[in-house]
Scaffold this active site. Structure first.
Site, PDB file in Angstrom:
ATOM      1  N   ARG A 152       0.839  -1.214   0.000  1.00  0.00           N
ATOM      2  CA  ARG A 152       0.000   0.000   0.000  1.00  0.00           C
ATOM      3  C   ARG A 152       0.871   1.260   0.000  1.00  0.00           C
ATOM      4  O   ARG A 152       0.573   2.242   0.691  1.00  0.00           O
ATOM      5  CB  ARG A 152      -0.927   0.035   1.218  1.00  0.00           C
ATOM      6  CG  ARG A 152      -1.936  -1.083   1.280  1.00  0.00           C
ATOM      7  CD  ARG A 152      -2.986  -0.972   0.181  1.00  0.00           C
ATOM      8  NE  ARG A 152      -4.067  -1.915   0.369  1.00  0.00           N
ATOM      9  CZ  ARG A 152      -4.054  -3.174  -0.049  1.00  0.00           C
ATOM     10  NH1 ARG A 152      -3.000  -3.635  -0.708  1.00  0.00           N
ATOM     11  NH2 ARG A 152      -5.095  -3.957   0.154  1.00  0.00           N
ATOM     12  N   SER A 220     -10.826  -0.775   3.128  1.00  0.00           N
ATOM     13  CA  SER A 220     -10.130  -0.905   4.417  1.00  0.00           C
ATOM     14  C   SER A 220      -9.776   0.480   4.936  1.00  0.00           C
ATOM     15  O   SER A 220      -9.113   1.251   4.245  1.00  0.00           O
ATOM     16  CB  SER A 220      -8.824  -1.684   4.263  1.00  0.00           C
ATOM     17  OG  SER A 220      -9.066  -2.978   3.790  1.00  0.00           O
ATOM     18  N   GLU A 316      -5.309   3.784   6.099  1.00  0.00           N
ATOM     19  CA  GLU A 316      -5.002   3.570   4.674  1.00  0.00           C
ATOM     20  C   GLU A 316      -5.644   4.657   3.831  1.00  0.00           C
ATOM     21  O   GLU A 316      -5.082   5.128   2.852  1.00  0.00           O
ATOM     22  CB  GLU A 316      -5.503   2.194   4.214  1.00  0.00           C
ATOM     23  CG  GLU A 316      -5.055   1.885   2.797  1.00  0.00           C
ATOM     24  CD  GLU A 316      -5.935   0.912   2.063  1.00  0.00           C
ATOM     25  OE1 GLU A 316      -6.841   1.366   1.336  1.00  0.00           O
ATOM     26  OE2 GLU A 316      -5.725  -0.303   2.210  1.00  0.00           O
TER      27      GLU A 316
HETATM   28  P1  FAD Z   1      -8.944   8.483  -5.221  1.00  0.00           P
HETATM   29  O1  FAD Z   1      -9.583   8.062  -3.960  1.00  0.00           O
HETATM   30  O2  FAD Z   1      -9.653   9.470  -6.071  1.00  0.00           O
HETATM   31  O3  FAD Z   1      -7.487   9.047  -4.893  1.00  0.00           O
HETATM   32  C1  FAD Z   1      -6.592   8.293  -4.076  1.00  0.00           C
HETATM   33  C2  FAD Z   1      -5.273   9.056  -3.945  1.00  0.00           C
HETATM   34  O4  FAD Z   1      -4.624   9.146  -5.219  1.00  0.00           O
HETATM   35  C3  FAD Z   1      -5.439  10.516  -3.498  1.00  0.00           C
HETATM   36  O5  FAD Z   1      -4.322  10.871  -2.743  1.00  0.00           O
HETATM   37  C4  FAD Z   1      -5.468  11.299  -4.802  1.00  0.00           C
HETATM   38  O6  FAD Z   1      -5.016  12.642  -4.621  1.00  0.00           O
HETATM   39  C5  FAD Z   1      -4.489  10.519  -5.650  1.00  0.00           C
HETATM   40  N1  FAD Z   1      -4.771  10.490  -7.108  1.00  0.00           N
HETATM   41  C6  FAD Z   1      -5.834   9.901  -7.731  1.00  0.00           C
HETATM   42  N2  FAD Z   1      -5.672   9.946  -9.055  1.00  0.00           N
HETATM   43  C7  FAD Z   1      -4.482  10.587  -9.287  1.00  0.00           C
HETATM   44  C8  FAD Z   1      -3.755  10.938 -10.464  1.00  0.00           C
HETATM   45  N3  FAD Z   1      -4.166  10.642 -11.697  1.00  0.00           N
HETATM   46  N4  FAD Z   1      -2.581  11.599 -10.303  1.00  0.00           N
HETATM   47  C9  FAD Z   1      -2.116  11.901  -9.073  1.00  0.00           C
HETATM   48  N5  FAD Z   1      -2.751  11.597  -7.927  1.00  0.00           N
HETATM   49  C10 FAD Z   1      -3.928  10.936  -8.036  1.00  0.00           C
HETATM   50  N6  FAD Z   1      -7.555  -0.885  -2.436  1.00  0.00           N
HETATM   51  C11 FAD Z   1      -6.729  -1.938  -2.545  1.00  0.00           C
HETATM   52  O7  FAD Z   1      -5.513  -1.776  -2.707  1.00  0.00           O
HETATM   53  N7  FAD Z   1      -7.202  -3.225  -2.495  1.00  0.00           N
HETATM   54  C12 FAD Z   1      -8.503  -3.503  -2.332  1.00  0.00           C
HETATM   55  O8  FAD Z   1      -8.893  -4.673  -2.290  1.00  0.00           O
HETATM   56  C13 FAD Z   1      -9.414  -2.404  -2.215  1.00  0.00           C
HETATM   57  N8  FAD Z   1     -10.733  -2.621  -2.035  1.00  0.00           N
HETATM   58  C14 FAD Z   1     -11.585  -1.577  -1.906  1.00  0.00           C
HETATM   59  C15 FAD Z   1     -12.945  -1.839  -1.733  1.00  0.00           C
HETATM   60  C16 FAD Z   1     -13.853  -0.793  -1.603  1.00  0.00           C
HETATM   61  C17 FAD Z   1     -15.327  -1.114  -1.412  1.00  0.00           C
HETATM   62  C18 FAD Z   1     -13.399   0.552  -1.683  1.00  0.00           C
HETATM   63  C19 FAD Z   1     -14.382   1.683  -1.591  1.00  0.00           C
HETATM   64  C20 FAD Z   1     -12.042   0.830  -1.856  1.00  0.00           C
HETATM   65  C21 FAD Z   1     -11.118  -0.235  -1.957  1.00  0.00           C
HETATM   66  N9  FAD Z   1      -9.743  -0.019  -2.125  1.00  0.00           N
HETATM   67  C22 FAD Z   1      -8.885  -1.085  -2.271  1.00  0.00           C
HETATM   68  C23 FAD Z   1      -9.194   1.360  -2.159  1.00  0.00           C
HETATM   69  C24 FAD Z   1      -9.312   2.042  -3.558  1.00  0.00           C
HETATM   70  O9  FAD Z   1     -10.143   1.322  -4.401  1.00  0.00           O
HETATM   71  C25 FAD Z   1      -7.941   2.201  -4.226  1.00  0.00           C
HETATM   72  O10 FAD Z   1      -7.049   2.921  -3.407  1.00  0.00           O
HETATM   73  C26 FAD Z   1      -8.029   2.915  -5.578  1.00  0.00           C
HETATM   74  O11 FAD Z   1      -6.810   2.802  -6.264  1.00  0.00           O
HETATM   75  C27 FAD Z   1      -8.431   4.385  -5.465  1.00  0.00           C
HETATM   76  O12 FAD Z   1      -8.737   4.879  -6.755  1.00  0.00           O
HETATM   77  P2  FAD Z   1      -9.506   6.248  -6.932  1.00  0.00           P
HETATM   78  O13 FAD Z   1      -9.449   6.634  -8.372  1.00  0.00           O
HETATM   79  O14 FAD Z   1     -10.837   6.164  -6.326  1.00  0.00           O
HETATM   80  O15 FAD Z   1      -8.554   7.210  -6.085  1.00  0.00           O
HETATM   81  N1  EPU Z   2     -10.901 -10.939  10.132  1.00  0.00           N
HETATM   82  C1  EPU Z   2     -11.545 -10.849  11.359  1.00  0.00           C
HETATM   83  N2  EPU Z   2     -12.719 -10.146  11.417  1.00  0.00           N
HETATM   84  C2  EPU Z   2     -13.273  -9.551  10.323  1.00  0.00           C
HETATM   85  C3  EPU Z   2     -12.640  -9.672   9.077  1.00  0.00           C
HETATM   86  C4  EPU Z   2     -11.451 -10.368   9.010  1.00  0.00           C
HETATM   87  O1  EPU Z   2     -11.062 -11.378  12.354  1.00  0.00           O
HETATM   88  O2  EPU Z   2     -14.326  -8.903  10.480  1.00  0.00           O
HETATM   89  C5  EPU Z   2      -9.597 -11.627  10.072  1.00  0.00           C
HETATM   90  C6  EPU Z   2      -9.674 -13.070   9.608  1.00  0.00           C
HETATM   91  O3  EPU Z   2      -8.709 -13.783  10.346  1.00  0.00           O
HETATM   92  C7  EPU Z   2      -9.228 -12.993   8.152  1.00  0.00           C
HETATM   93  C8  EPU Z   2      -8.226 -11.844   8.201  1.00  0.00           C
HETATM   94  O4  EPU Z   2      -8.751 -10.936   9.181  1.00  0.00           O
HETATM   95  O5  EPU Z   2      -8.618 -14.185   7.736  1.00  0.00           O
HETATM   96  C9  EPU Z   2      -8.042 -11.124   6.866  1.00  0.00           C
HETATM   97  O6  EPU Z   2      -9.299 -10.674   6.382  1.00  0.00           O
HETATM   98  P1  EPU Z   2      -9.543 -10.417   4.827  1.00  0.00           P
HETATM   99  O7  EPU Z   2      -9.118 -11.606   4.022  1.00  0.00           O
HETATM  100  O8  EPU Z   2     -10.941  -9.949   4.651  1.00  0.00           O
HETATM  101  O9  EPU Z   2      -8.515  -9.270   4.447  1.00  0.00           O
HETATM  102  P2  EPU Z   2      -8.069  -7.935   5.178  1.00  0.00           P
HETATM  103  O10 EPU Z   2      -6.701  -8.118   5.747  1.00  0.00           O
HETATM  104  O11 EPU Z   2      -9.105  -7.415   6.097  1.00  0.00           O
HETATM  105  C10 EPU Z   2      -6.876  -7.058   3.038  1.00  0.00           C
HETATM  106  C11 EPU Z   2      -6.811  -5.762   2.289  1.00  0.00           C
HETATM  107  C12 EPU Z   2      -8.026  -5.615   1.393  1.00  0.00           C
HETATM  108  C13 EPU Z   2      -8.024  -6.766   0.398  1.00  0.00           C
HETATM  109  C14 EPU Z   2      -8.084  -8.091   1.175  1.00  0.00           C
HETATM  110  C15 EPU Z   2      -7.954  -9.294   0.269  1.00  0.00           C
HETATM  111  C16 EPU Z   2      -5.511  -4.209   3.605  1.00  0.00           C
HETATM  112  C17 EPU Z   2      -5.534  -3.026   4.502  1.00  0.00           C
HETATM  113  N3  EPU Z   2      -6.705  -4.651   3.202  1.00  0.00           N
HETATM  114  O12 EPU Z   2      -7.995  -6.959   3.905  1.00  0.00           O
HETATM  115  O13 EPU Z   2      -7.917  -4.390   0.675  1.00  0.00           O
HETATM  116  O14 EPU Z   2      -9.127  -6.687  -0.489  1.00  0.00           O
HETATM  117  O15 EPU Z   2      -6.970  -8.137   2.112  1.00  0.00           O
HETATM  118  O16 EPU Z   2      -6.657  -9.394  -0.202  1.00  0.00           O
HETATM  119  O17 EPU Z   2      -4.435  -4.703   3.269  1.00  0.00           O
HETATM  120  C18 EPU Z   2      -8.437  -2.062   0.764  1.00  0.00           C
HETATM  121  O18 EPU Z   2      -7.216  -1.870   0.724  1.00  0.00           O
HETATM  122  O19 EPU Z   2      -9.280  -1.123   0.789  1.00  0.00           O
HETATM  123  C19 EPU Z   2      -8.935  -3.445   0.779  1.00  0.00           C
HETATM  124  C20 EPU Z   2     -10.229  -3.748   0.856  1.00  0.00           C
END
Ligand code: FAD
Ligand code: EPU
Length: 328
Positions: A152, A220, A316
């Site tokens: 991240r 997250s 995050e």
């Molecule tokens: P924004 O929120 O619009 O911006 C994020 C940051 O990037 C800000 O600092 C912004 O200033 C900057 N920025 C955006 N575009 C540009 C650009 N073109 N040039 C310069 N700076 C820029 N993330 C994960 O890694 N893994 C996951 O599994 C994951 N799951 C998610 C699930 C949900 C339901 C949600 C809501 C979010 C999740 N995220 C996850 C976080 C998010 O999807 C990512 O961080 C994504 O890359 C953000 O994209 P965005 O265009 O919405 O960025």
């Molecule tokens: N767990 C709990 N309680 C909960 C949920 C999870 O105890 O309510 C524990 C379980 O032991 C589970 C572990 O946490 O095995 C991990 O949970 P999960 O697989 O859902 O993943 P996470 O660590 O919570 C991370 C990323 C997610 C990404 C998933 C899958 C970060 C901060 N988050 O979540 O990214 O989708 O793994 O790879 O690294 C995001 O960045 O926004 C995001 C959603």
């Protein structure tokens, strides 16, 4: 004033003074004044209050695919939607991005925090990232190495914060595909195809994570902390079932969701903000929440985790105040 409600997935009804939409024409940047905030689809930003400046929303589109001997090179404009790109790859036989299906947001934001999920991080596929330096208006390009990717994390999130606009991302997708199916429920797939992994990831995510179109959230809220093996061993004496992922010889990653869950926060509310009932790491806004309620709940979680486990959780998501980014 411009409403930010539909411009970020947390859905707070705050406003910005100006809005600048950038498609292919980046010339408008020379008039940009502080404070400004670059925005993709707002899925990793939370506007806690009115923003007293200009939102620069990136909406450039287009992609170019080149077939090389052993790989595909895919050059994608920053404003393209990430999940749509993954779908395009699946439909055209470019496999590798399937574990990253359904992550919201733009392609341009993806390298900033090096998006990752289900055992895969984006940096594995990055050849280079093109950007404009906002101060000099010069176009520049960083190789994968120069992006300094981590969990991240990247150079864009640290030293260069706010000084650049990513315009294009160049991906390198090897023709030789190897499934990555060691994470959680993916292990149950027998000899999976890329499409099997794609479908499974969508199924798991849809079951666990709240859909921002239905309830405001930014994924997250906290990162998963790195903990020394010594500290982890000490925690295990008291908390026998504390999970971890191996990182290197000296440290492990502990799931924040487990720490938060263990403290009983799941389902807890602070006004319109809730710690999500099926994923403790996600904080949600039922539409009535406010920035100060979010800060109250997030700080309560942070303090209690630190007091109990001696682990400091880092947010995050990007928290945006009236003049720019603020710390939790
Ligand atoms: P924004 O929120 O619009 O911006 C994020 C940051 O990037 C800000 O600092 C912004 O200033 C900057 N920025 C955006 N575009 C540009 C650009 N073109 N040039 C310069 N700076 C820029 N993330 C994960 O890694 N893994 C996951 O599994 C994951 N799951 C998610 C699930 C949900 C339901 C949600 C809501 C979010 C999740 N995220 C996850 C976080 C998010 O999807 C990512 O961080 C994504 O890359 C953000 O994209 P965005 O265009 O919405 O960025
Ligand atoms: N767990 C709990 N309680 C909960 C949920 C999870 O105890 O309510 C524990 C379980 O032991 C589970 C572990 O946490 O095995 C991990 O949970 P999960 O697989 O859902 O993943 P996470 O660590 O919570 C991370 C990323 C997610 C990404 C998933 C899958 C970060 C901060 N988050 O979540 O990214 O989708 O793994 O790879 O690294 C995001 O960045 O926004 C995001 C959603």
């Amino acid at each position: 004033m411009y409403s930010l409600k539909s411009l970020h997935t947390f859905g707070f009804n705050n406003h910005a003074r100006n809005l600048l939409i950038l498609d292919e024409n980046f010339n408008d940047l020379c008039q940009l004044e502080q404070p400004y905030w670059i925005l993709g689809q707002g899925s990793n930003c939370v506007f806690l209050e009115d923003f007293d400046g200009t939102i620069v929303k990136i909406e450039s589109d287009g992609k170019q695919l080149t077939e090389l001997e052993h790989e595909y090179q895919l050059t994608v404009s920053a404003g393209e939607n990430w999940h749509q790109l993954v779908c395009f790859c699946m439909e055209n036989g470019l496999y590798g991005l399937e574990n990253l299906a359904l992550i919201p947001g733009t392609v341009g934001a993806a390298p900033i925090q090096n998006i990752g999920a289900y055992g895969v991080e984006l940096n594995r596929f990055i050849e280079s990232v093109e950007f404009i330096d906002i101060r000099s208006l010069q176009k520049r390009r960083f190789s994968q190495l120069e992006c300094k990717f981590g969990y991240r994390d990247s150079v864009f999130k640290r030293d260069m914060q706010g000084q650049f606009i990513i315009t294009k991302v160049v991906l390198r997708i090897p023709k030789l595909w190897v499934p990555i199916a060691f994470y959680g429920e993916l292990q149950r797939l027998k000899e999976p195809t890329a499409l099997d992994i794609f479908n499974k990831v969508i199924q798991i995510r849809s079951a666990k994570l709240p859909d921002p179109r239905q309830i405001g959230n930014a994924g997250s809220f906290f990162k998963n902390p790195l903990v020394s093996k010594k500290h982890y061993a000490a925690l295990q004496c008291e908390w026998h079932d504390i999970p971890c992922y191996e990182v290197d010889q000296t440290s492990v990653k502990v799931p924040s969701a487990w720490l938060i869950d263990k403290l009983g926060f799941k389902g807890q509310k602070e006004g319109g903000i809730q710690c999500h009932p099926t994923q403790a790491l996600v904080l949600t806004n039922d539409g009535t929440g406010t920035g100060s309620q979010l800060l109250t709940l997030a700080r309560k979680i942070q303090h209690q985790v630190e007091a109990t486990f001696s682990i400091k959780l880092e947010n995050e998501v990007r928290l945006v105040g009236s003049k720019g980014m603020i710390e939790l």
